[in-house]
Scaffold this active site. Structure first.
Site, short mmCIF file in Angstrom:
data_model
loop_
_atom_site.label_atom_id
_atom_site.label_comp_id
_atom_site.label_asym_id
_atom_site.label_seq_id
_atom_site.Cartn_x
_atom_site.Cartn_y
_atom_site.Cartn_z
N ASP A 1 0.83 -1.21 0.00
CA ASP A 1 0.00 0.00 0.00
C ASP A 1 0.86 1.26 0.00
O ASP A 1 2.07 1.20 0.22
CB ASP A 1 -0.89 0.02 1.24
CG ASP A 1 -1.89 -1.11 1.28
OD1 ASP A 1 -2.32 -1.54 0.19
OD2 ASP A 1 -2.24 -1.56 2.39
N TYR B 1 6.74 -9.71 7.31
CA TYR B 1 6.60 -8.26 7.48
C TYR B 1 7.20 -7.85 8.82
O TYR B 1 7.06 -8.55 9.83
CB TYR B 1 5.13 -7.85 7.46
CG TYR B 1 4.54 -7.74 6.08
CD1 TYR B 1 4.61 -6.55 5.36
CD2 TYR B 1 3.89 -8.82 5.49
CE1 TYR B 1 4.06 -6.44 4.10
CE2 TYR B 1 3.34 -8.72 4.22
CZ TYR B 1 3.43 -7.53 3.53
OH TYR B 1 2.88 -7.43 2.27
#
Length: 274
Positions: free
Chosen positions: A52, A110
């Site tokens: 994003d 992540y």
């Protein structure tokens, strides 16, 4: 036709996410523009995981198909010559036809870097998330780590899924979740098979609420069981989120991800505690 894999690193603060958009201010747009300048032809890319706006990547992977014959370092040096300072190709490798940047991946990792204190840290703007706390207060890292453990395993993660998520199924497998504290820093590492849109940021929103004492650690299990986005905390800021690594079967022999970042170096040693 040869399939080439590229390892990519980028500063997501400069872009409106990965996926190409009409205005052109995305990582995919600038990467494919650089490839076109280097190769002299359009070379569409396929990415391991779309990030994003504001989300960074330390170990993103893409593949492309080409008839050009170049040695691996030529792809690195030639493409980087046309990229802005916020994006870099770290490695290139010729791959077999059955390699696919997205579908061959079996693991994604992540990291989230979070700082807290009485004021924001201007020099970390865009590179770390932050929580404003009164002097002398801190986040409860132990409670955050405890709460994160309920996410390990195969679950329906609908409570952490963005409304616009296009994934066919909300069921994903998380391999490990860790929360570590160092001074006024909190670092989170989440490893899983795949992730839903905004999933890590929505998890972070819940972890921050728990760390601030607004919710008990057990609340994370209630949110997960609800399978309802309304049950979770608001989506947390993208600034401190990094796609650290994409894992593939050993048979593909891809280069190891480069040293991720000085922000995370040594944080997740195997014997480190919360």
């Amino acid at each position: 036709m040869t399939r080439i894999a590229l390892g990519i690193q980028y500063d997501g603060a400069a872009f409106s996410g990965w996926q190409s958009q009409p205005h052109g201010n995305t990582v995919q747009d600038v990467l494919e523009a650089a490839l076109r300048e280097f190769a002299g032809v359009a070379l569409p890319t396929t990415v391991a995981g779309r990030t994003d706006a504001g989300v960074h990547a330390l170990g993103q992977v893409v593949h492309l198909d080409t008839e050009l014959v170049r040695d691996p370092f030529s792809w690195v040096r030639g493409t980087n010559a046309f990229l802005p300072p916020t994006v870099a190709v770290r490695w290139a490798q010729a791959m077999p036809e059955d390699f696919h940047a997205r579908f061959s991946a079996h693991r994604r990792t992540y990291y989230y870097a979070l700082t807290y204190g009485p004021t924001r840290a201007p020099l970390l703007e865009g590179k770390a998330g932050y929580v404003t706390l009164p002097p002398g207060q801190s986040l409860d890292v132990t409670a955050m780590h405890e709460a994160a453990q309920v996410l390990v395993g195969e679950h329906d993660f609908s409570s952490f899924r963005a409304a616009e998520c296009q994934a066919k199924s909300p069921v994903k497998t998380m391999y490990s979740t860790e929360v570590r504290g160092q001074g006024e820093w909190v670092f989170v590492r989440i490893r899983g098979s795949a992730f839903l849109h905004h999933m890590v940021r929505n998890i972070m929103g819940c972890l921050v609420a728990i760390g601030r004492g607004k919710r008990p650690a057990a609340w994370m299990g209630e949110v997960l069981a609800a399978r309802d986005r309304k049950a979770a905390a608001p989506t947390f800021m993208p600034d401190g989120l990094y796609l650290a690594e994409v894992g593939y079967p050993d048979a593909f022999r891809l280069p190891a991800s480069p040293a991720s970042s000085s922000l995370f170096r040594g944080v997740f040693d195997e014997h480190a505690g919360p």
